[in-house]
Design a protein around this motif. Structure first.
Motif, short mmCIF file in Angstrom:
data_model
loop_
_atom_site.label_atom_id
_atom_site.label_comp_id
_atom_site.label_asym_id
_atom_site.label_seq_id
_atom_site.Cartn_x
_atom_site.Cartn_y
_atom_site.Cartn_z
N VAL A 6 30.04 56.48 44.75
CA VAL A 6 30.57 55.23 44.20
C VAL A 6 30.03 55.04 42.79
O VAL A 6 28.83 55.17 42.55
N VAL A 7 30.93 54.71 41.87
CA VAL A 7 30.54 54.50 40.47
C VAL A 7 31.01 53.14 40.00
O VAL A 7 31.84 52.48 40.63
N VAL A 8 30.47 52.73 38.86
CA VAL A 8 30.86 51.46 38.22
C VAL A 8 31.74 51.80 37.03
O VAL A 8 31.32 52.54 36.13
N THR A 9 32.96 51.25 37.01
CA THR A 9 33.91 51.58 35.95
C THR A 9 34.34 50.38 35.11
O THR A 9 35.08 50.54 34.14
N GLY A 10 33.88 49.18 35.46
CA GLY A 10 34.25 48.00 34.68
C GLY A 10 33.23 46.90 34.83
O GLY A 10 32.64 46.73 35.90
N LEU A 11 33.03 46.13 33.76
CA LEU A 11 32.07 45.03 33.76
C LEU A 11 32.69 43.80 33.09
O LEU A 11 33.45 43.92 32.13
N GLY A 12 32.32 42.62 33.60
CA GLY A 12 32.77 41.37 32.99
C GLY A 12 31.70 40.30 33.18
O GLY A 12 31.06 40.25 34.22
N ALA A 13 31.50 39.47 32.18
CA ALA A 13 30.44 38.46 32.26
C ALA A 13 30.85 37.17 31.58
O ALA A 13 31.47 37.17 30.50
N LEU A 14 30.50 36.07 32.22
CA LEU A 14 30.62 34.73 31.64
C LEU A 14 29.30 34.04 31.94
O LEU A 14 29.03 33.68 33.09
N THR A 15 28.46 33.88 30.95
CA THR A 15 27.09 33.45 31.18
C THR A 15 26.67 32.35 30.20
O THR A 15 27.37 32.11 29.21
N PRO A 16 25.52 31.73 30.44
CA PRO A 16 25.03 30.72 29.49
C PRO A 16 24.64 31.29 28.14
O PRO A 16 24.41 30.53 27.19
N ILE A 17 24.56 32.63 28.02
CA ILE A 17 24.18 33.23 26.74
C ILE A 17 25.26 34.18 26.21
O ILE A 17 25.01 35.00 25.34
N ALA A 78 35.12 32.83 37.93
CA ALA A 78 35.40 34.10 38.58
C ALA A 78 36.60 34.80 37.95
O ALA A 78 36.60 36.03 37.75
N ILE A 79 37.63 34.02 37.66
CA ILE A 79 38.83 34.58 37.02
C ILE A 79 38.48 35.18 35.66
O ILE A 79 38.89 36.30 35.32
N ALA A 80 37.70 34.45 34.86
CA ALA A 80 37.35 34.92 33.52
C ALA A 80 36.57 36.23 33.57
O ALA A 80 36.90 37.19 32.85
N ALA A 81 35.55 36.30 34.41
CA ALA A 81 34.72 37.51 34.47
C ALA A 81 35.49 38.68 35.06
O ALA A 81 35.38 39.82 34.58
N SER A 82 36.28 38.43 36.11
CA SER A 82 37.02 39.54 36.74
C SER A 82 38.13 40.06 35.83
O SER A 82 38.40 41.27 35.81
N ASP A 83 38.76 39.17 35.07
CA ASP A 83 39.77 39.63 34.10
C ASP A 83 39.16 40.64 33.13
O ASP A 83 39.76 41.67 32.83
N GLU A 84 37.97 40.31 32.63
CA GLU A 84 37.32 41.21 31.67
C GLU A 84 36.97 42.54 32.33
O GLU A 84 37.17 43.61 31.74
N ALA A 85 36.43 42.49 33.55
CA ALA A 85 36.03 43.72 34.23
C ALA A 85 37.23 44.61 34.55
O ALA A 85 37.17 45.84 34.39
N ILE A 86 38.33 44.01 35.00
CA ILE A 86 39.53 44.77 35.34
C ILE A 86 40.13 45.43 34.09
O ILE A 86 40.53 46.59 34.11
N LYS A 87 40.13 44.68 32.99
CA LYS A 87 40.61 45.24 31.72
C LYS A 87 39.69 46.36 31.25
O LYS A 87 40.15 47.43 30.80
N ASP A 88 38.39 46.14 31.37
CA ASP A 88 37.42 47.15 30.95
C ASP A 88 37.59 48.43 31.74
O ASP A 88 37.44 49.54 31.20
N ALA A 89 37.90 48.30 33.03
CA ALA A 89 38.08 49.47 33.89
C ALA A 89 39.42 50.16 33.69
O ALA A 89 39.63 51.28 34.17
N GLY A 90 40.34 49.50 33.02
CA GLY A 90 41.66 50.08 32.80
C GLY A 90 42.51 50.16 34.05
O GLY A 90 43.36 51.04 34.20
N LEU A 91 42.30 49.22 34.97
CA LEU A 91 43.09 49.20 36.21
C LEU A 91 44.49 48.68 35.94
O LEU A 91 44.68 47.73 35.19
#
Length: 417
Positions: A6-17, A78-91
């Motif tokens: 199992v590998v990590v192919t996408g990341l997304g973050a919405l944080t206080p910083i 959740a929508i904001a962070a997952s959108d970024e991760a999905i785009k980053d992964a190229g799904l």
């Protein structure tokens, strides 16, 4: 049965910083504090008047206003962070089988703001039960992965893990296991939380869990410091795309790292306090190493739970010394909660991301705000105090613990072909 990799192919973050992976990482390595006076409500009568709020977030960048009003803030995050991760992964619909893509999400509390608003509105009335028809669908903790699934058409496993502050780390472990057992190709996993509310702050204050350093909020989250007085509440979301290795290779995906293993345990000790000798933490780290087939000497970096509470920080470091022995002195140990505050159910996800980025860039983010040495903490441990440190990292672990004695740990390693 041979387990899948199992590998990590996408990341997304919405944080206080930072509201993206790039912003989040830049703030981490530069030691930026996300704590500031609360802007969401009048804090005049509150013991703690600050938190780590998400800043400059506009849900209408992701959906129209009408749709957004049907989502609690934790689901919006959740929508904001997952959108970024999905785009980053190229799904896309062209490179995945929607029936083999799942969403496993963590939330310790869920729609607290919605619950608070609806109950307070009812309390002001004449006793007639008048509630918004979206009250329940906005509030329930499982609704965040439901929205991610519906938004993207993913029809694999879809649910929420709830284990207080260990929730999103548990979600990552579940996702890891589903994929390595061959039940899914891809899972969007992570967590979100939005508990900076009157009820959230008031409840934690009544437990004496929060820092009350109102005169200097930016320095209030100070893990391992002798003057620490409680955690700083944070909010936001972190999302990771976990994928079966051969599936990721076949579609030419960018790969951040491999998920090496995951472990869980229970303190079986107290509702809110850790065992003073960290026995549950010892167990969870040993379980993780065993699952990964690794020895303690192979680990380079640990992102601790490190909440900045008097009891928790000491117990965790005792556990690290017990598990790693003399090798503990060579580890880079840190707590990124010193910058983000404590995101409760989302903590495991954003801290897993921090561990992965530290591995990718060869830089360990600092534990900021340390000024006074705690004599109960082993001085030989490298807690990465106040300044980021360059280091090659081949194996990183991320610890996350929750009220009720829930312990979860995830191990990531550099990909070996």
């Amino acid at each position: 049965m041979e387990l899948k990799r199992v590998v990590v192919t996408g990341l997304g973050a919405l944080t206080p910083i930072g509201n993206s992976i790039e912003e989040y990482w830049n703030s981490l390595i530069n030691g930026v504090s996300g704590a500031a006076p609360i802007t969401y409500y009048d804090t005049e009568k509150h013991k703690t008047k600050f938190a780590c709020e998400v800043k400059n977030f506009n849900i209408e960048d992701y959906m129209d206003r009408k749709e957004s009003r049907r989502l609690d803030k934790f689901a919006q995050y959740a929508i904001a962070a997952s959108d970024e991760a999905i785009k980053d992964a190229g799904l896309s619909a062209d490179n995945v089988d929607k029936y083999r893509v799942g969403v496993i999400w963590g939330a310790g509390i869920g729609g607290l703001e919605t619950f608070q608003e609806e109950v307070m509105y009812y309390a002001k009335g004449d006793g007639t039960p008048k509630f918004n028809p979206f009250f329940i669908p906005k509030m329930i903790a499982d609704i965040a992965p439901a929205h991610i699934s519906m938004r993207n058409g993913y029809m694999g496993p879809n649910y929420t893990t709830v284990s207080a502050c260990a929730s999103s780390a548990n979600a990552l472990i579940d996702a890891f296991n589903y994929i390595r057992l061959g039940m899914c190709d891809v899972i969007i996993s992570g967590g979100s939380e939005a508990a900076v509310t009157i009820a959230g702050m008031g409840g934690f204050n009544s437990m004496h869990a929060l820092s009350t350093r109102n005169e200097s909020p930016e320095t209030a989250s100070r893990p391992f410091d002798a003057t620490r007085d409680g955690f700083v509440l944070g909010e936001g979301a972190g999302a990771l795309v976990l994928e079966e290795y051969e599936h990721a290779k076949a579609r030419g995906a960018k790969i951040y790292c491999e998920v090496g293993g995951g472990g869980m345990s229970s303190d079986a000790y107290h509702l809110t306090a850790p065992h003073p000798d960290g026995i549950g933490v010892i167990a969870v780290m040993k379980n993780t190493l065993r699952d990964a087939g690794m020895t303690p000497e192979q680990v380079d970096h640990i992102n601790t739970h490190g909440t900045s509470t008097p009891l928790g920080d000491v117990a965790e470091l005792k556990a690290i010394s017990a598990v790693f022995g003399d090798h503990a002195k060579t580890l880079n140990i840190n707590s990124t909660k010193s910058m983000t505050g404590h995101l409760l159910g989302a903590a495991g996800a954003i801290e897993a991301i921090a561990s992965i980025l530290a591995m990718e860039h060869g830089i360990v983010p600092p534990t900021i705000n340390h000024t006074v040495v705690d004599e109960s903490i082993d001085p030989s441990l490298n807690l990465t105090l106040n300044k980021a440190q360059k280091r090659e990292i081949k194996v990183a672990m991320s610890n996350t613990f929750g009220f009720g004695g829930h312990n979860a740990c995830v191990l990531f390693k550099k990909l070996e072909s």
